[in-house]
Write a protein that holds these residues in place. Structure first.
Motif, PDB file in Angstrom:
ATOM      1  N   MET A   1      30.064  38.826 -46.085  1.00  0.00           N
ATOM      2  CA  MET A   1      28.793  38.161 -45.760  1.00  0.00           C
ATOM      3  C   MET A   1      28.996  36.657 -45.563  1.00  0.00           C
ATOM      4  O   MET A   1      28.296  36.028 -44.781  1.00  0.00           O
ATOM      5  CB  MET A   1      27.751  38.436 -46.848  1.00  0.00           C
ATOM      6  N   ALA A   2      29.971  36.114 -46.279  1.00  0.00           N
ATOM      7  CA  ALA A   2      30.284  34.692 -46.098  1.00  0.00           C
ATOM      8  C   ALA A   2      31.072  34.456 -44.813  1.00  0.00           C
ATOM      9  O   ALA A   2      31.438  33.327 -44.516  1.00  0.00           O
ATOM     10  CB  ALA A   2      31.057  34.169 -47.310  1.00  0.00           C
TER      11      ALA A   2
ATOM     12  N   MET B   1      26.951  36.151 -42.434  1.00  0.00           N
ATOM     13  CA  MET B   1      25.577  36.576 -42.669  1.00  0.00           C
ATOM     14  C   MET B   1      24.891  35.602 -43.621  1.00  0.00           C
ATOM     15  O   MET B   1      23.694  35.698 -43.878  1.00  0.00           O
ATOM     16  CB  MET B   1      25.560  37.983 -43.271  1.00  0.00           C
ATOM     17  N   LEU B   2      25.686  34.727 -44.192  1.00  0.00           N
ATOM     18  CA  LEU B   2      25.176  33.727 -45.137  1.00  0.00           C
ATOM     19  C   LEU B   2      25.809  32.387 -44.795  1.00  0.00           C
ATOM     20  O   LEU B   2      26.960  32.334 -44.368  1.00  0.00           O
ATOM     21  CB  LEU B   2      25.576  34.094 -46.581  1.00  0.00           C
ATOM     22  N   GLY B   3      25.053  31.317 -45.017  1.00  0.00           N
ATOM     23  CA  GLY B   3      25.642  29.992 -44.904  1.00  0.00           C
ATOM     24  C   GLY B   3      25.739  29.464 -43.484  1.00  0.00           C
ATOM     25  O   GLY B   3      26.542  28.587 -43.217  1.00  0.00           O
ATOM     26  N   VAL B   4      24.938  30.018 -42.566  1.00  0.00           N
ATOM     27  CA  VAL B   4      24.929  29.476 -41.199  1.00  0.00           C
ATOM     28  C   VAL B   4      23.931  28.325 -41.152  1.00  0.00           C
ATOM     29  O   VAL B   4      22.755  28.493 -41.488  1.00  0.00           O
ATOM     30  CB  VAL B   4      24.521  30.554 -40.166  1.00  0.00           C
TER      31      VAL B   4
END
Lengths: 221, 366, 256
Positions: free
Chosen positions: B75-76, B203-206
């Motif tokens: 996800m990262a 999926m995270l941290g954009v």
């Protein structure tokens, strides 16, 4: 005779067991009493264990578990066979040790009582240059640092059934170069009997060729 | 990225080592693992190689944690993977279900071991059903079953690429035998063969984008809508990725069906039986999920009898029966040896009991 | 006591307005705990980098609570999910939010081992002494004598043990770089301070941080407002002492 101990160390799947068997049988054929010791504490497969009956028939004193004696084989690493601990006290002839792979290198030898202080101990690093982590001189030198003491190298370069004389000789040159940097001798080049016959008694660097009969395909599980 | 293989090279190693090297070549960033035999050397070699190439590793407290941490890593935005076997595979069905629901492209390596429960650590295909359909869901997965070290390498590359292209959890299904077996293969950098590595997307941290990811739904219809979309996309993927191999006689008296390491024995048996004059065909699903239904129906429709060979008690056989239901009248027999090795000789013996006596072959075809 | 005249008290900027009013029961402590987190995210200006992980049970109702990246899972696995993300991308500020069941029972191994590894993550755990979403069964934190769905005659410590002292356990096993505290939703300023300290510990790269908040569950306790506050303040604090349990050692370099 003077008792001697030879231990074969090296990378996972470098050919340690195969070489240990070959060496033990060759010594036995010279009429010497030989004990073959399974010091592989990691690998439940491709070890001496399933072969011991056959090897005993050939006159070797094999110290290894019988499969049926083990429980949870490979699940928690291998238990040390109690007889391994005292093999030096009991055995009067040659002792050949097949040391399994692992991060501990030759520290495993400490499990045999008195072995690390034994004056006539020879530890040999088995090298197959077709394995990426020992593919060149530099990498072999790095690999050898993991093993102390170390008394020599063995070229066991091969690609299974695809092995050619040229491949083995190429490996011999690489192992020889690494050995020189390590100030260690190359004890032998091992090659399958068919390949060894084509090579003759000495490899391209002048080291003896040990003809190798494959036992391990029979050893799985 | 560092060059892993300066040039293509033949190498001799074990299956577990192949996975570590292949994951490196596939651009895997991080492995999350927990010890269980027979997959340990994947971790042993990954932890030796990873620091040299700037890759990561975390050993967790259990398989649940390893699986879920893998999902966090993916996800990262990293190519994260995990490896397990047997009871570990059972535990990992929990994170794998989450990966299905959230479309998290994690890659799993499964080295099957004997079961049920602790059992043994070498030869087995008893995690076929678990790997394809475990978890509380619909089996929205991609499962490759390998048979040679070269395939382990090739399909590891493919697994990472397809995971990130289609975003379903993707598996390379091996077994303890392949894990420990020694064999030669060619190591190569996929890009030198024209295979581009699939890019990743977090999926995270954009930056500048808030993303909410959930497994939970308020109402049945909401879940159904999401799941229907996933199912449709899985079906679409299935058409594009399904793989099999078929060989031997085109209208066989006996069709051998096997997957993974067992197909080495059945392939050898097929060859020897044909040399003896029998009409024998061979079918091997390479993707177990999706299962190559149409391809199997086609050859099965021209076969007199079918012999499914597996190191399990009918897990492949039930996939075969499902695929053929209503499409083939050929009786389906099984050489079922759960948790046991299978040799070509055993397959030949069983096949010869089923095959018509030589000389009569084909007599009842017209 | 300060009287708030504004009828619409400021909502933290990091809250997602689209999901408000939130889905928690009236009187539930989650909203207060998450307000503390929201204000801390605002004050530290970390919304862009924050990943909010929530668990199964009532905490999952917060899956879209914030205007920050969020991931919802279950069984206390929120800890390995955010730890995995943090390992893969250390730039992220990750928060695992869960209840006492997830953190102290089904996912206890994750809390213990993440704490032992000094993972650079923040775990926020709401302790309301029951499994709430499943209908009020006994939790690891249920008080002795407390009646729940699975302790209809009251919790018997002889048969089911004493309430889990989570922060004390975490404090006992963590390094001196960890931050551990127990607050209560009944004292918002103090709880917020703890949450801020916890996140700052992660921002400083010191390591693991853990805040438990005593939290009310009037729905499952079957209590009115007065009884709820009384249970929080008078009953729960008998077993769960409030305060900072571990404050990390800050090196001289860090102080400057």
């Amino acid at each position: 005779m003077l008792r001697r101990v030879e231990a074969f160390v090296g990378e996972h799947a470098a050919g340690k067991s195969e070489i240990a068997i070959t060496r033990a049988l060759a010594l036995r054929q010279e009429g010497l009493p030989v004990a073959l010791v399974d010091l592989d504490l990691v690998e439940p497969t491709y070890t001496l264990r399933p072969l011991q009956g056959r090897l005993r028939e050939e006159g070797l004193d094999v110290i290894a578990w019988e499969t049926k004696q083990t429980l949870g084989l490979g699940e928690a690493g291998m238990q040390l066979h109690p007889q391994v601990k005292g093999v030096l006290l009991r055995h009067s002839g040659y002792v050949v040790c097949d040391v399994g792979y692992g991060v501990y290198g030759s520290e495993v030898l400490a499990l045999v009582e008195g072995l690390l202080d034994f004056p006539r101990l020879s530890v040999y690093l088995v090298v197959n240059t077709c394995r990426p982590l020992t593919r060149d001189e530099e990498q072999i030198v790095v690999e050898a640092q993991r093993f102390r003491p170390l008394h020599g190298l063995i070229n066991n370069t091969h690609l299974g059934a695809e092995t050619t004389v040229e491949l083995v000789q190429q490996g011999a040159r690489v192992v020889q170069a690494a050995a020189q940097r390590l100030h260690l001798p190359v004890v032998a080049t091992a090659a399958l009997v068919e390949v060894a016959e084509q090579m003759g008694k000495w490899d391209v660097c002048g080291n003896p060729v040990w003809p190798l009969k494959r036992y391990m395909p029979l050893a799985f599980w | 990225m560092d060059t892993i293989f300066i040039k293509e090279q033949r190498a001799f190693m074990t299956g577990n080592e192949v996975i570590a090297w292949a994951a490196l070549a596939a651009g895997a960033d991080i492995m999350y693992g927990y010890p269980i035999t027979p997959q340990n050397e994947i971790m042993h070699y990954w932890t030796r190689l990873a620091p040299k190439y700037g890759r990561g590793f975390l050993q967790t407290e259990d398989e649940l944690s390893a699986g879920f941490a893998t999902l966090g890593g993916v996800m990262a935005g990293k190519k994260a993977f995990c490896a397990t076997a047997g009871p570990g595979n059972v535990l990992m069905q929990e994170p794998i279900s989450m990966a299905e629901m959230m479309r998290i492209p994690a890659v799993w390596f499964i080295q099957q071991r004997g079961g049920p429960s602790t059992a043994t650590v070498i030869y087995s295909q008893q995690e076929t059903r678990l790997t394809c359909f475990g978890g509380n869901g619909e089996g929205l997965r991609l499962v490759y079953s390998t048979a040679t070290h070269q395939e382990i390498f090739d399909y590891t590359l493919k697994a990472f690429n397809h995971a990130w292209r289609y975003r379903f959890p993707t598996f390379v299904l091996g077994d303890g035998y392949q894990a420990k077996m020694r064999e030669a293969l060619t190591l190569y950098d996929p890009q030198t063969r024209g295979t581009q590595l699939q890019s990743t997307s977090p999926m995270l941290g954009v930056k500048g984008k808030v993303q909410h990811h959930r497994n939970t739904f308020n109402i049945e219809e909401e879940l159904y809508e999401t799941l229907s979309k996933h199912l449709a996309e899985w079906q679409q993927m299935a058409r594009e990725v399904v793989e099999w191999s078929v060989s031997g006689d085109e209208e066989p008296d006996l069709l051998l069906v096997a997957h993974g390491v067992v197909s080495r024995a059945t392939m050898a048996a097929s060859k020897q039986l044909r040399e003896k004059g029998y009409r024998v065909g061979h079918f091997r699903p390479i993707t177990l999920r999706p299962f190559p239904i149409t391809a199997l129906q086609e050859i099965a429709g021209k076969s007199q009898q079918i012999l499914v060979v597996e190191s399990a008690h009918g897990q492949l056989m039930s996939l075969v029966r499902d695929a053929l239901y209503g499409c083939s009248c050929a009786p389906v027999h099984g050489l079922l040896r759960p948790g046991l090795g299978i040799t070509a000789e055993q397959v030949i013996r069983q096949a010869e009991e089923l095959l018509p006596k030589r000389g009569y072959s084909g007599a009842n075809h017209s | 006591m300060q009287i708030i005249h504004d009828r619409n008290p400021a909502m933290p900027k990091s809250w997602n307005r689209d999901s408000k009013p939130h889905r928690f029961c009236p009187g539930c402590g989650h909203g207060i705990f998450l307000k503390a987190l929201g204000e801390v995210i605002d004050e530290l200006g970390i919304a862009e980098r924050t990943v909010f992980g929530c668990d199964i049970g009532c905490s999952l109702l917060a899956w879209d609570f914030f205007n920050v990246d969020s991931v919802q899972t279950h069984h206390g696995r929120t800890i390995p999910v955010v730890a995995g993300a943090k390992r893969a991308n250390p730039e992220l500020i990750v928060v695992a939010y869960m209840g006492d069941g997830g953190g102290y029972a089904i996912g206890a191994q994750h809390l213990v081992n993440a704490a032992l590894r000094n993972e650079q993550i923040t775990v926020l755990l709401a302790n309301n002494s029951v499994y709430a979403m499943t209908g009020g069964q006994m939790a690891p934190t249920t008080l002795p004598g407390q009646k729940t769905g699975t302790t209809p005659y009251g919790r018997d410590p002889e048969a089911t043990g004493q309430p889990t002292l989570g922060p004390e356990m975490v404090a006992a096993i963590t390094s001196d770089r960890a931050y551990v505290a127990r607050g209560t939703v009944a004292n918002f300023p103090r709880l917020k301070r703890y949450v801020k300290q916890a996140i700052e510990n992660q921002l400083a790269g010191r390591g693991f941080s853990f805040v438990e908040a005593l939290s009310g569950c009037p729905t499952n306790w079957r209590t009115n407002a007065k009884q709820t506050w009384s249970y929080l303040d008078d009953e729960m604090t008998k077993y769960f002492p409030l305060g900072e349990i571990k404050v990390p050692k800050v090196s001289e370099e860090e102080q400057q």
